[in-house]
Design a protein around this motif. Structure first.
Motif, short mmCIF file in Angstrom:
data_model
loop_
_atom_site.label_atom_id
_atom_site.label_comp_id
_atom_site.label_asym_id
_atom_site.label_seq_id
_atom_site.Cartn_x
_atom_site.Cartn_y
_atom_site.Cartn_z
N GLY A 198 0.80 -1.22 0.00
CA GLY A 198 0.00 0.00 0.00
C GLY A 198 0.82 1.26 0.00
O GLY A 198 0.27 2.37 -0.10
N ASN A 199 2.15 1.13 0.11
CA ASN A 199 3.04 2.30 0.04
C ASN A 199 3.48 2.63 -1.38
O ASN A 199 4.18 3.63 -1.59
N LEU A 200 3.10 1.80 -2.36
CA LEU A 200 3.58 1.97 -3.74
C LEU A 200 2.74 3.03 -4.44
O LEU A 200 1.87 2.73 -5.27
N ARG A 201 3.03 4.28 -4.16
CA ARG A 201 2.16 5.38 -4.58
C ARG A 201 2.16 5.61 -6.08
O ARG A 201 1.28 6.30 -6.61
N ASN A 202 3.13 5.06 -6.80
CA ASN A 202 3.20 5.27 -8.25
C ASN A 202 2.82 4.02 -9.05
O ASN A 202 2.90 4.02 -10.27
#
Length: 399
Positions: A301-305
């Motif tokens: 869920g931290n993979l903003r791109n």
């Protein structure tokens, strides 16, 4: 009158000139052609190139040896890869400087040195000759989309100025040279879609300038070497469709510039490291069709791109992390063919850009009403199975 065909065929009646013998001696003594006997093989590329240089093309015979050798090497490549059939009008023009040949780029000074050889999609066929390693100033070698066969010549690692090596979609076999790390300036290594085998050499980790590593659709086996995480400039790692086994290094997050990580269709197993969630520049993540059996890390869920996540056809278990629904760029989430349990998080109804969601062939159970947020979301392809009651128009019953 000189009979070029008799010279090519090494006819017994052919008497070599002093000029031909002198050039041959220089080429052998300087190890441009490693095996002197290659010159005695009738119609060999080396034989034909020697005849052409010594008796037909007078442009280079009185030049300095490095330029003569460069000219000779290119003519060997010309005959080795059937360029004489494919590009007759562009290569080996009589007394024409090789810097004017199609696909060749040279330094701008007089007596230019070849810095690029680019002939993609020209239907070239044959084997790369050992002589190619003598193009000492070569920075770009692009022969993708051809029919080149045989092994990578060991001499390829002598191209120590090389920055880009692209032989994608040929018919190469054999191993990647273990001393591939001699190519210290290499930024792109693309050998995808061949039939290479053996293991991925640990020395690849020494190619610290590498930005692209593509070996997809080969027969590379063994484990993913720990040294892969030393490629700290890497932006794209594609090893899809090989025979890799074992675990992913836990410190995979050292690859901070990584935008594409595709390890799909191998036999990798164990736990998907939570550190993958630290690769915040990723836009494509593919682990499809492996043997991972852990929970799906909520850290993804931290993979903003991220644009695409494909974890299908593994043994992932537990719930679908609701954190995936908040990814702002995510368009495609493929989770089919695992052992995921519980329900489909309602948060996916608020996913801002999600259009494709596959969750079929799991152990999920949900009832999704037509007035739910998921049904009114941007999802236009929602693949489910019999365990999920779905009233959305976008729902498709998967196999």
């Amino acid at each position: 009158t000189f009979d070029i065909d008799s010279c090519f065929a090494a006819d017994q009646l052919y008497i070599p000139s002093e000029r031909l013998l002198s050039i041959r001696s220089d080429l052998v003594n300087n190890r441009v052609t490693p095996n002197d006997s290659d010159f005695d093989v009738p119609l060999s590329p080396q034989r034909k190139a020697l005849c052409w240089i010594a008796r037909v093309d007078n442009m280079r015979v009185d030049k300095s040896f490095p330029l003569l050798a460069q000219h000779y090497i290119l003519v060997v490549i010309y005959y080795s890869l059937s360029i004489d059939v494919r590009l007759t009008d562009d290569w080996v023009q009589l007394n024409e400087d090789e810097c004017n040949w199609q696909g060749i780029t040279c330094t701008p000074n007089e007596g230019g040195r070849v810095t690029a050889l680019e002939l993609p999609n020209e239907r070239l066929e044959g084997e790369l000759p050992a002589e190619i390693g003598g193009l000492n100033d070569l920075r770009i070698l692009n022969l993708r989309l051809n029919r080149i066969s045989g092994t990578l010549p060991q001499q390829i690692v002598d191209l120590e100025q090389l920055e880009s090596l692209n032989l994608n979609r040929n018919f190469l076999v054999g191993n990647i040279p273990e001393d591939i790390d001699k190519l210290t300036f290499l930024r792109e290594l693309d050998l995808g879609q061949n039939t290479l085998n053996g293991t991925l050499p640990t020395q690849v980790g020494n190619l610290t300038k590498l930005g692209i590593l593509d070996l997809e659709r080969n027969r590379i086996s063994g484990t993913l070497p720990q040294q892969i995480v030393d490629l700290e400039q890497l932006e794209s790692l594609n090893l899809n469709r090989n025979f890799l086994v074992g675990n992913i290094p836990e410190d995979i997050d050292k690859l901070t510039f990584l935008r594409e990580l595709d390890l799909g269709q191998n036999t990798l197993n164990g736990t998907l490291p939570t550190q993958v969630g630290n690769l915040t520049n990723l836009d494509n993540l593919v682990f499809q069709n492996n043997d991972f059996s852990s929970l799906i890390p909520s850290e993804l869920g931290n993979l903003r791109n991220i644009d695409n996540i494909d974890l299908g056809d593994n043994e992932f278990k537990g719930p679908i992390p609701s954190e995936l629904a908040s990814l702002p760029q995510l368009k495609c989430l493929l989770l089919a063919g695992n052992r995921l349990t519980s329900t489909i998080p309602e948060e996916f109804g608020m996913a801002p850009k999600l259009t494709d969601l596959e969750v079929n062939n799991n152990l999920l159970s949900s009832t999704i009403k037509s007035d739910s947020d998921i049904c009114s979301s941007e999802i236009d392809r929602f693949v489910v199975d019999f365990n999920i009651v779905c009233e959305c128009r976008s729902c498709i019953l998967g196999e």
